[in-house]
Write a protein that holds these residues in place. Structure first.
Motif, PDB file in Angstrom:
ATOM      1  N   ARG A   1       0.819  -1.213   0.000  1.00 13.54           N
ATOM      2  CA  ARG A   1       0.000   0.000   0.000  1.00 13.54           C
ATOM      3  C   ARG A   1       0.856   1.269   0.000  1.00 13.54           C
ATOM      4  NH1 ARG A   1      -3.316  -3.839   1.853  1.00 13.54           N
ATOM      5  NH2 ARG A   1      -5.587  -3.567   1.645  1.00 13.54           N
ATOM      6  N   ALA A   2       2.014   1.209   0.640  1.00 14.22           N
ATOM      7  CA  ALA A   2       2.920   2.362   0.620  1.00 14.22           C
ATOM      8  C   ALA A   2       3.432   2.612  -0.799  1.00 14.22           C
ATOM      9  CB  ALA A   2       4.094   2.127   1.572  1.00 14.22           C
ATOM     10  N   THR A   3       3.737   1.543  -1.508  1.00 17.04           N
ATOM     11  CA  THR A   3       4.179   1.671  -2.898  1.00 17.04           C
ATOM     12  C   THR A   3       3.067   2.253  -3.763  1.00 17.04           C
ATOM     13  OG1 THR A   3       5.626  -0.259  -2.612  1.00 17.04           O
ATOM     14  CG2 THR A   3       5.126   0.402  -4.870  1.00 17.04           C
ATOM     15  N   MET A   4       1.844   1.791  -3.543  1.00 12.06           N
ATOM     16  CA  MET A   4       0.703   2.320  -4.293  1.00 12.06           C
ATOM     17  C   MET A   4       0.482   3.799  -3.975  1.00 12.06           C
ATOM     18  SD  MET A   4      -1.798  -0.981  -3.778  1.00 12.06           S
ATOM     19  CE  MET A   4      -3.250  -0.272  -4.510  1.00 12.06           C
ATOM     20  N   ALA A   5       0.686   4.183  -2.716  1.00 11.62           N
ATOM     21  CA  ALA A   5       0.530   5.593  -2.340  1.00 11.62           C
ATOM     22  C   ALA A   5       1.588   6.458  -3.036  1.00 11.62           C
ATOM     23  CB  ALA A   5       0.637   5.741  -0.823  1.00 11.62           C
TER      24      ALA A   5
ATOM     25  N   MET B   1       5.967  -6.448  -5.268  1.00 12.24           N
ATOM     26  CA  MET B   1       6.697  -6.236  -6.517  1.00 12.24           C
ATOM     27  C   MET B   1       5.760  -5.748  -7.618  1.00 12.24           C
ATOM     28  SD  MET B   1       7.040  -7.841  -9.698  1.00 12.24           S
ATOM     29  CE  MET B   1       6.538  -9.524  -9.405  1.00 12.24           C
ATOM     30  N   SER B   2       4.585  -6.373  -7.714  1.00 16.98           N
ATOM     31  CA  SER B   2       3.652  -6.001  -8.787  1.00 16.98           C
ATOM     32  C   SER B   2       3.136  -4.578  -8.621  1.00 16.98           C
ATOM     33  CB  SER B   2       2.477  -6.985  -8.825  1.00 16.98           C
ATOM     34  OG  SER B   2       1.679  -6.885  -7.656  1.00 16.98           O
TER      35      SER B   2
ATOM     36  N   ASN C   1      12.758  10.367  -4.616  1.00 17.14           N
ATOM     37  CA  ASN C   1      12.446   9.018  -4.119  1.00 17.14           C
ATOM     38  C   ASN C   1      12.109   8.029  -5.242  1.00 17.14           C
ATOM     39  OD1 ASN C   1      12.385   9.578  -1.097  1.00 17.14           O
ATOM     40  ND2 ASN C   1      10.918  11.091  -1.819  1.00 17.14           N
ATOM     41  N   LEU C   2      12.398   8.389  -6.473  1.00 12.17           N
ATOM     42  CA  LEU C   2      12.015   7.525  -7.596  1.00 12.17           C
ATOM     43  C   LEU C   2      12.747   6.188  -7.579  1.00 12.17           C
ATOM     44  CD1 LEU C   2      11.731  10.093 -10.549  1.00 12.17           C
ATOM     45  CD2 LEU C   2       9.915   9.139  -9.104  1.00 12.17           C
ATOM     46  N   ASP C   3      13.959   6.168  -7.013  1.00 13.58           N
ATOM     47  CA  ASP C   3      14.720   4.909  -6.965  1.00 13.58           C
ATOM     48  C   ASP C   3      14.057   3.865  -6.069  1.00 13.58           C
ATOM     49  OD1 ASP C   3      16.593   5.727  -8.750  1.00 13.58           O
ATOM     50  OD2 ASP C   3      18.108   6.291  -7.269  1.00 13.58           O
ATOM     51  N   LEU C   4      13.126   4.312  -5.235  1.00  9.60           N
ATOM     52  CA  LEU C   4      12.412   3.364  -4.380  1.00  9.60           C
ATOM     53  C   LEU C   4      11.652   2.336  -5.202  1.00  9.60           C
ATOM     54  CD1 LEU C   4      10.894   5.567  -1.516  1.00  9.60           C
ATOM     55  CD2 LEU C   4      12.547   3.715  -1.273  1.00  9.60           C
ATOM     56  N   PHE C   5      11.120   2.756  -6.336  1.00  8.78           N
ATOM     57  CA  PHE C   5      10.353   1.829  -7.176  1.00  8.78           C
ATOM     58  C   PHE C   5      11.255   0.723  -7.729  1.00  8.78           C
ATOM     59  CE2 PHE C   5       7.792   5.812  -7.667  1.00  8.78           C
ATOM     60  CZ  PHE C   5       6.684   5.364  -6.974  1.00  8.78           C
ATOM     61  N   LYS C   6      12.508   1.063  -8.045  1.00  8.09           N
ATOM     62  CA  LYS C   6      13.457   0.047  -8.499  1.00  8.09           C
ATOM     63  C   LYS C   6      13.758  -0.929  -7.369  1.00  8.09           C
ATOM     64  CE  LYS C   6      15.796   3.079 -11.845  1.00  8.09           C
ATOM     65  NZ  LYS C   6      17.087   3.664 -12.263  1.00  8.09           N
ATOM     66  N   ARG C   7      13.857  -0.400  -6.150  1.00  7.85           N
ATOM     67  CA  ARG C   7      14.147  -1.261  -4.998  1.00  7.85           C
ATOM     68  C   ARG C   7      12.987  -2.214  -4.726  1.00  7.85           C
ATOM     69  NH1 ARG C   7      15.003   1.855   0.394  1.00  7.85           N
ATOM     70  NH2 ARG C   7      13.060   0.924   1.106  1.00  7.85           N
TER      71      ARG C   7
END
Length: 386
Positions: free
Chosen positions: A156-160, A191-192, A175-181
């Motif tokens: 949910r944090a990733t979706m937010a 992951m999805s 914070n865009l590199d967070l999506f790669k992590r």
């Protein structure tokens, strides 16, 4: 458990014979809710009253007088009441609502909670209610939750964060590199969640995400080979939505890039083969997306031939939906290599006689693409008869 009063309301609405009758019932319910909310014991029944207000709001009747009660319900200590409050507030309010200022403090407090389900409830509200003006108030908290021990919280944090990327991209540039992590998260659902954000970012600037191709290929290979838990299967198809999103991203990254495309050829062909063997709607969806990916990455003769073979099966199907998908897919293939138009010319022209109007219209579009000096006479004659 809901009261008999609410059960009777739902039944009465279900039995309505007209919209006018439904409106009369809901109008009475709205008036009744005004009375119920003003009663002394309203607080003990607030969860049900909020559910009833949601029901009225969803049927097109404003219950603005009760919005503040939904906000207040989010502050309760009971998890069920808190979740109901967040759910109803998410329906009643938006990022520009005046009442949002009263909710931000509660969201901040719940994002720091030790109870992961309280955190999840707050994050669900964040994706719906937090706009550009309020992103700074919760951004740091949401970023920290990407590393939470609970997979649902991380998801949910990733979706937010993805929502922040859509509504206020400048706020999360650092914070865009967070999506790669998150792409390497041990939980497939987390992951999805990152794939949607990576797709949007790759659409804006594919070059910045070329380095992800090897990782994306490995993930797609693992999904196609059914290495994920069975709970991600749909009609025997392993995680079709994850496969489709991965294919969409690969199509963006492989466009006009031979080196990146060469890394994808093998896995895309394998996905196409496995999906075509299933014979289910989910399998057909993955086949179609595989064909679209093949036509968007750097062309490879073997893959185009495999895509054309699957497309011919769609066009030759008796199912009008599959025929429509086949016409769409052939349109993409012909755009890359016009030679494939000739072998499907007669089958395509037969679609002009299909009773489905949408299919006939799409057939006219592709015939325009397929027409050349060698077949113009045949095509024009058939179209004139049509």
């Amino acid at each position: 458990q809901m009261s008999k009063e609410f059960s009777d309301l739902v039944k009465a609405v279900g039995d309505c014979k007209s919209k006018q009758e439904e409106d009369r019932i809901i109008t009475r319910e709205v008036a009744l809710l005004r009375v119920r909310l003003s009663e002394r014991d309203a607080g003990t029944r607030m969860k049900e009253l909020c559910v009833r207000m949601m029901y009225c709001e969803m049927l097109g009747h404003s219950v603005e007088f009760g919005y503040i009660h939904a906000v207040n319900l989010t502050q309760r200590s009971s998890l069920l009441e808190k979740r109901t409050g967040y759910l109803s507030a998410s329906l009643f309010l938006d990022s520009k609502s005046e009442l949002l200022i009263l909710l931000v403090n509660t969201i901040q407090k719940d994002l720091k909670s030790q109870n992961p389900w309280e955190v999840c409830a707050a994050l669900s509200a964040v994706t719906r209610l937090i706009g550009p003006e309020t992103v700074p108030a919760v951004l740091r908290l949401v970023v920290d939750l990407v590393g939470h021990s609970n997979d649902q919280v991380r998801k949910r944090a990733t979706m937010a964060l993805h929502r922040f990327l859509q509504t206020c991209p400048l706020a999360i540039q650092d914070n865009l590199d967070l999506f790669k992590r998150v792409l390497c998260d041990r939980d497939p659902s987390v992951m999805s969640a990152s794939l949607c954000a990576i797709h949007d970012l790759a659409k804006e600037d594919p070059v910045l995400y070329q380095t992800l191709v090897p990782s994306l290929v490995i993930i797609l290979k693992q999904v196609a080979e059914q290495r994920l838990s069975r709970e991600f299967d749909y009609h025997r198809m392993p995680a079709p939505w994850i496969q489709i999103k991965l294919l969409k991203i690969l199509a963006l990254l492989g466009h006009a890039n031979q080196r990146a495309s060469e890394e994808m050829y093998e896995v895309v062909q394998e996905v196409l083969r496995r999906a075509s063997e299933l014979g289910t709607s989910a399998g057909y969806a993955v086949v179609y997306e595989s064909v679209r990916t093949i036509t968007r990455i750097y062309p490879q003769a073997g893959l185009l031939a495999a895509a054309a073979e699957q497309t011919s099966r769609f066009i030759g199907s008796t199912n009008p939906n599959l025929r429509y998908v086949g016409i769409n897919a052939l349109s993409d293939i012909v755009r890359v290599d016009p030679r494939y138009a000739a072998e499907h010319q007669m089958v395509v022209m037969e679609c002009l006689e299909d009773p489905d109007q949408a299919l006939r219209r799409k057939t006219l579009d592709i015939l325009y693409q397929m027409t050349n000096p060698q077949n113009v006479a045949v095509v024009v004659e058939r179209m004139s008869a049509f």
